[in-house]
Motif scaffolding. Structure first.
Motif, PDB file in Angstrom:
ATOM      1  N   ALA A 115      -3.976  14.325   1.133  1.00  0.00           N
ATOM      2  CA  ALA A 115      -3.779  12.926   1.508  1.00  0.00           C
ATOM      3  C   ALA A 115      -5.088  12.145   1.511  1.00  0.00           C
ATOM      4  CB  ALA A 115      -3.114  12.850   2.879  1.00  0.00           C
ATOM      5  N   ARG A 116      -6.165  12.761   1.987  1.00  0.00           N
ATOM      6  CA  ARG A 116      -7.447  12.051   2.026  1.00  0.00           C
ATOM      7  C   ARG A 116      -7.922  11.702   0.623  1.00  0.00           C
ATOM      8  NH1 ARG A 116     -12.281  13.322   0.904  1.00  0.00           N
ATOM      9  NH2 ARG A 116     -11.783  15.531   0.633  1.00  0.00           N
ATOM     10  N   GLN A 117      -7.825  12.647  -0.301  1.00  0.00           N
ATOM     11  CA  GLN A 117      -8.253  12.402  -1.679  1.00  0.00           C
ATOM     12  C   GLN A 117      -7.391  11.330  -2.343  1.00  0.00           C
ATOM     13  OE1 GLN A 117      -7.731  16.448  -2.929  1.00  0.00           O
ATOM     14  NE2 GLN A 117      -9.900  16.953  -2.762  1.00  0.00           N
ATOM     15  N   LEU A 118      -6.086  11.388  -2.088  1.00  0.00           N
ATOM     16  CA  LEU A 118      -5.171  10.422  -2.688  1.00  0.00           C
ATOM     17  C   LEU A 118      -5.476   9.016  -2.182  1.00  0.00           C
ATOM     18  CD1 LEU A 118      -2.587  10.499  -4.582  1.00  0.00           C
ATOM     19  CD2 LEU A 118      -1.287  10.201  -2.473  1.00  0.00           C
ATOM     20  N   ASN A 119      -5.698   8.884  -0.882  1.00  0.00           N
ATOM     21  CA  ASN A 119      -5.987   7.567  -0.308  1.00  0.00           C
ATOM     22  C   ASN A 119      -7.305   7.020  -0.822  1.00  0.00           C
ATOM     23  OD1 ASN A 119      -3.635   7.381   1.200  1.00  0.00           O
ATOM     24  ND2 ASN A 119      -4.518   8.400   2.973  1.00  0.00           N
ATOM     25  N   GLU A 120      -8.318   7.874  -0.941  1.00  0.00           N
ATOM     26  CA  GLU A 120      -9.616   7.429  -1.440  1.00  0.00           C
ATOM     27  C   GLU A 120      -9.495   6.931  -2.877  1.00  0.00           C
ATOM     28  OE1 GLU A 120     -13.606   6.524  -1.803  1.00  0.00           O
ATOM     29  OE2 GLU A 120     -12.397   6.903  -0.018  1.00  0.00           O
ATOM     30  N   LEU A 135       0.817  -1.214   0.000  1.00  0.00           N
ATOM     31  CA  LEU A 135       0.000   0.000   0.000  1.00  0.00           C
ATOM     32  C   LEU A 135       0.855   1.269   0.000  1.00  0.00           C
ATOM     33  CD1 LEU A 135      -2.994   0.671  -0.113  1.00  0.00           C
ATOM     34  CD2 LEU A 135      -2.998   0.853   2.382  1.00  0.00           C
ATOM     35  N   PRO A 136       1.898   1.382   0.845  1.00  0.00           N
ATOM     36  CA  PRO A 136       2.728   2.601   0.785  1.00  0.00           C
ATOM     37  C   PRO A 136       3.427   2.765  -0.561  1.00  0.00           C
ATOM     38  CG  PRO A 136       3.100   1.421   2.844  1.00  0.00           C
ATOM     39  CD  PRO A 136       2.298   0.511   1.970  1.00  0.00           C
ATOM     40  N   LEU A 184      -6.791   5.779  -4.359  1.00  0.00           N
ATOM     41  CA  LEU A 184      -6.010   4.547  -4.374  1.00  0.00           C
ATOM     42  C   LEU A 184      -6.858   3.350  -3.963  1.00  0.00           C
ATOM     43  CD1 LEU A 184      -3.266   3.172  -4.711  1.00  0.00           C
ATOM     44  CD2 LEU A 184      -2.780   3.721  -2.324  1.00  0.00           C
ATOM     45  N   LEU A 185      -7.639   3.498  -2.898  1.00  0.00           N
ATOM     46  CA  LEU A 185      -8.470   2.382  -2.426  1.00  0.00           C
ATOM     47  C   LEU A 185      -9.502   1.987  -3.469  1.00  0.00           C
ATOM     48  CD1 LEU A 185      -8.949   3.386   1.324  1.00  0.00           C
ATOM     49  CD2 LEU A 185      -7.488   1.584   0.383  1.00  0.00           C
ATOM     50  N   ARG A 204       0.881   3.885  -3.136  1.00  0.00           N
ATOM     51  CA  ARG A 204       0.576   5.301  -2.934  1.00  0.00           C
ATOM     52  C   ARG A 204       1.703   6.163  -3.504  1.00  0.00           C
ATOM     53  NH1 ARG A 204       0.366   5.106   2.088  1.00  0.00           N
ATOM     54  NH2 ARG A 204      -1.850   4.584   2.266  1.00  0.00           N
ATOM     55  N   ARG A 241       1.260   8.834  -6.576  1.00  0.00           N
ATOM     56  CA  ARG A 241       1.705  10.219  -6.421  1.00  0.00           C
ATOM     57  C   ARG A 241       2.669  10.592  -7.555  1.00  0.00           C
ATOM     58  NH1 ARG A 241       3.689   9.528  -1.782  1.00  0.00           N
ATOM     59  NH2 ARG A 241       1.849  10.008  -0.538  1.00  0.00           N
TER      60      ARG A 241
END
Length: 429
Positions: free
Chosen positions: A271-276, A250-251, A278-279, A254, A258
């Motif tokens: 960070a929140r948008q990027l994680n969403e 996962l890291p 990615l998931l 990510r 990026r």
């Protein structure tokens, strides 16, 4: 300072100094002139007149007199900054400065950021929750793809106290910007209140923070190297392979996402948008289609690949073509070029005699691609040509007298195609 020039600046390079008239830039000008004999280069200065302070004219006059006394060419650029800019006055002023700097025809733009500025930048980035790249703060030299010049900061290793000592020892004069004392601005609050308190309990804290930024820069470079290795098997042009992304931790995934966004020249989401994003990319089925909001853009998945998607233009009515070489189509957000052709494209005589409009699909459009063939649904043609879903509603189309004559990426109406030797018009974007 001399080491920085020797390391980064080849002999006879063209340097332009961002001269505000403040202590740091005045000292940088003085040092540059002292070094010019042992390290030859062309030098001139630029002053950006923001007009925000009642003293702005006096600062411009000071820079003019200073440069005249040193036989240094100076250009002054006046910019307009709205005090109610949604980004804030500081951000708006920075944006206008960078717009000026981007146009400068030089090898290097020199700015007088010093060690204390680096410490402030690190703290600001830390309080924003930045990762290694943000915590790296300011690089000593930074090529910028949107600038003609690379940005060089030769004073990053020098403290504010050291710069002041140099100025006093050489009897230099400078101007003070009263806004630097206004602690409503976060950087000023750090400078005036936080860092002095830190220095009381942690002597040399500015140097320590600057050293920490350098370590973060190393970590960021290692992450970039890892991303480039992963990208070799995962990124092809503007496509990110979702299966390759899913095979990473996962890291690491990510980090690759990026890198993909940065490589496409897009602004980095939070960070929140990027994680969403990615998931959702990792959780979707292989044949799934999806589109996720990512700040100032969307990211879409189509046929196992992820693509960055500009935000769709606002809805707009079709526009008329009246013989221009190109026409802006607001609904598609692109210009369509109407190239003259012979024996190719659409019949020019028919277009000139008819009413030609350009826009995007509304539904129900049909197009005959082959002479004698059926008029087929544009919806089906878009699917067959593997046009990603998010592009279908912003694809530029051309109608002649209400009949669909051209769809970008699909083709021309066969009945309206120019015959051999006949004057034609070939639409493209």
């Amino acid at each position: 300072m001399a080491d920085s020039l020797a390391r980064h600046v080849p002999p006879h390079a063209r340097l332009v100094l961002a001269l505000s008239g403040g202590l740091d830039s005045v000292v940088l000008l003085h040092v540059l002139l002292a070094l010019r004999d042992q390290h030859p280069f062309a030098l001139w200065a630029v002053h950006v007149h923001h007009g925000l302070s009642p003293h702005a004219d006096r600062w411009a006059d000071f820079c003019t007199q200073l440069c005249a006394s040193r036989a240094v060419e100076l250009s002054i650029h006046r910019v307009q900054i709205a005090r109610d800019d949604a980004a804030g006055i500081e951000a708006a002023a920075r944006r206008e400065r960078q717009r000026v700097f981007a146009m400068l025809d030089a090898d290097f733009l020199l700015t007088a950021h010093q060690q204390n500025d680096q410490a402030e930048t690190l703290l600001l980035q830390l309080l924003r929750g930045a990762g290694p790249k943000g915590l790296a703060a300011m690089a000593a030299v930074r090529p910028r793809p949107d600038w003609r010049a690379a940005q060089l900061r030769p004073l990053l290793g020098v403290t504010r106290a050291g710069i002041l000592d140099y100025a006093q020892a050489h009897g230099l004069a400078w101007v003070d910007d009263e806004s630097n004392q206004d602690t409503r601005y976060r950087r000023n609050a750090l400078r005036q209140q936080v860092l002095p308190l830190l220095a009381t309990h942690f002597p040399g804290s500015s140097a320590t923070l600057a050293r920490a930024a350098a370590l973060q820069a190393e970590a960021a470079e290692l992450l970039d190297e890892l991303a480039r290795l992963d990208a070799a098997a995962a990124i092809d042009g503007n496509r990110l392979d979702c299966s390759a992304l899913g095979r990473l931790s996962l890291p690491r995934a990510r980090n690759l996402l990026r890198h993909f966004i940065e490589q496409q020249g897009r602004p980095m989401p939070n960070a929140r948008q990027l994680n969403e994003a990615l998931l959702q990319l990792l959780g979707a089925k292989d044949d799934a289609r999806m589109c996720v909001k990512l700040g100032q853009m969307d990211i879409g998945r189509f046929r196992g690949g992820a693509y960055l998607v500009p935000l769709a233009p606002a809805a707009a009515a079709p526009v008329r073509w009246q013989g221009e070489a190109s026409v802006w189509v607001p609904a598609a957000g692109v210009s369509v070029h109407m190239d003259a052709a012979s024996g190719a494209g659409l019949k020019r005589a028919v277009l000139i005699a008819g009413e030609v409009t350009l826009g995007v699909r509304q539904g129900g459009e049909r197009l005959r691609l082959h002479a004698g063939g059926p008029r087929r649904s544009l919806k089906n043609l878009l699917q067959e040509h593997a046009i990603p879903p998010w592009q279908r509603d912003r694809l530029p189309l051309l109608w002649c007298d209400g009949r669909l004559a051209w769809a970008s990426g699909i083709g021309l109406d066969a009945d309206l195609c120019a015959a051999p030797g006949e004057a034609g018009v070939m639409p493209r974007h």
